[in-house]
Design an enzyme around this catalytic site. Structure first.
Site, mmCIF file in Angstrom:
data_model
loop_
_atom_site.group_PDB
_atom_site.id
_atom_site.type_symbol
_atom_site.label_atom_id
_atom_site.label_comp_id
_atom_site.label_asym_id
_atom_site.label_seq_id
_atom_site.Cartn_x
_atom_site.Cartn_y
_atom_site.Cartn_z
ATOM 1 N N CYS A 228 0.812 -1.208 0.000
ATOM 2 C CA CYS A 228 0.000 0.000 0.000
ATOM 3 C C CYS A 228 0.855 1.273 0.000
ATOM 4 O O CYS A 228 1.470 1.577 -1.014
ATOM 5 C CB CYS A 228 -0.998 -0.046 1.157
ATOM 6 S SG CYS A 228 -2.438 0.986 0.843
ATOM 7 N N ARG B 20 -7.931 2.828 1.258
ATOM 8 C CA ARG B 20 -7.492 4.026 0.514
ATOM 9 C C ARG B 20 -6.258 3.686 -0.332
ATOM 10 O O ARG B 20 -5.227 4.344 -0.290
ATOM 11 C CB ARG B 20 -7.207 5.184 1.472
ATOM 12 C CG ARG B 20 -8.481 5.705 2.141
ATOM 13 C CD ARG B 20 -8.255 6.952 2.978
ATOM 14 N NE ARG B 20 -7.210 6.748 3.968
ATOM 15 C CZ ARG B 20 -5.993 7.268 3.902
ATOM 16 N NH1 ARG B 20 -5.657 8.079 2.917
ATOM 17 N NH2 ARG B 20 -5.113 7.015 4.833
ATOM 18 N N HIS C 225 -3.411 -5.033 1.739
ATOM 19 C CA HIS C 225 -2.801 -5.229 3.063
ATOM 20 C C HIS C 225 -2.753 -6.710 3.423
ATOM 21 O O HIS C 225 -3.659 -7.202 4.111
ATOM 22 C CB HIS C 225 -3.608 -4.480 4.128
ATOM 23 C CG HIS C 225 -3.352 -3.014 4.159
ATOM 24 N ND1 HIS C 225 -2.448 -2.419 5.008
ATOM 25 C CD2 HIS C 225 -3.871 -2.020 3.413
ATOM 26 C CE1 HIS C 225 -2.422 -1.121 4.804
ATOM 27 N NE2 HIS C 225 -3.285 -0.843 3.831
ATOM 28 N N GLU D 75 -1.165 -8.162 5.607
ATOM 29 C CA GLU D 75 -0.944 -8.394 7.040
ATOM 30 C C GLU D 75 -2.273 -8.386 7.810
ATOM 31 O O GLU D 75 -2.289 -8.650 9.002
ATOM 32 C CB GLU D 75 0.033 -7.340 7.607
ATOM 33 C CG GLU D 75 -0.532 -5.944 7.855
ATOM 34 C CD GLU D 75 -0.734 -5.110 6.580
ATOM 35 O OE1 GLU D 75 -0.644 -5.648 5.464
ATOM 36 O OE2 GLU D 75 -1.015 -3.904 6.741
#
Ligand code: GLN
Length: 187
Positions: free
Chosen positions: A79, A135, A170, A172
């Site tokens: 990201c 985002r 993401h 994670e």
């Protein structure tokens, strides 16, 4: 294996937890002297790329990180990390680390995707993968030598260039560790 996690801002703790689960050691990069530590790979976490880029400059870390990546240090960028790595950011003059020959667009998802977006994507070499976008940026264009590993809704969200692996989502946050495993497997 020892993995450095950029820890100036953003979602770095979540990456550390995944790495520990997978049996890797971690070292947080918070200041220039932390770059003297030994590590085999680097994670650039999500967060706010403008803040991270500013801090990397203020803390005199940007050039050393860029040099290490150019020398072949394996890096996983997620990201905001993807934005830091990109050689070009659409509509902006700023370049941060700039070692990944792609153009990215920040915060580019329209209303149909919203600020938070979950998708079941396909990642080359891994297969079907849950992807959480916050985002998120996407990759607008890639130069020769950049492999496209994942696209969602017609937009490139995962790329690899040599030892640089970058994703717009993401990994994670989903509890699926295969992106981290893939990264560790390449070191
Ligand atoms: N929108 C952020 C940026 O431009 C990235 C968001 C994220 O890392 N989840 O840096």
């Amino acid at each position: 294996m020892r993995i450095a996690v950029l820890a100036v801002q953003g979602a770095f703790e979540e990456h550390e937890k995944v790495l520990w689960e997978l049996g890797a050691e971690t070292v947080q990069l918070r200041k220039a002297s932390d770059l003297q530590e030994h590590f085999d790979g680097l994670i650039l976490p999500g967060g706010e790329s403008t803040v991270q880029g500013k801090l990397l400059r203020e803390l005199s870390m940007l050039q050393s990180i860029r040099a290490k990546i150019k020398e072949g240090l394996p890096v996983l960028a997620t990201c905001a990390g993807l934005i830091l790595l990109a050689e070009h950011i659409a509509g902006e003059e700023t370049v941060h680390i700039g070692t990944l020959p792609v153009a990215v667009k920040r915060n580019a998802y329209g209303r149909q995707l919203g600020s938070f977006h979950y998708a079941d994507g396909y990642f080359r070499g891994i297969g079907a993968l849950p992807m959480e976008f916050i985002r998120a940026p996407y990759v607008e264009s890639v130069s020769d030598g950049v492999e496209i590993l994942a696209s969602v809704e017609g937009r490139i969200v995962g790329v690899q260039y040599g030892k640089q692996l970058a994703v717009a989502f993401h990994p994670e946050l989903t509890g699926d560790y295969r992106i981290h495993q893939y990264f560790l497997g390449q070191i």
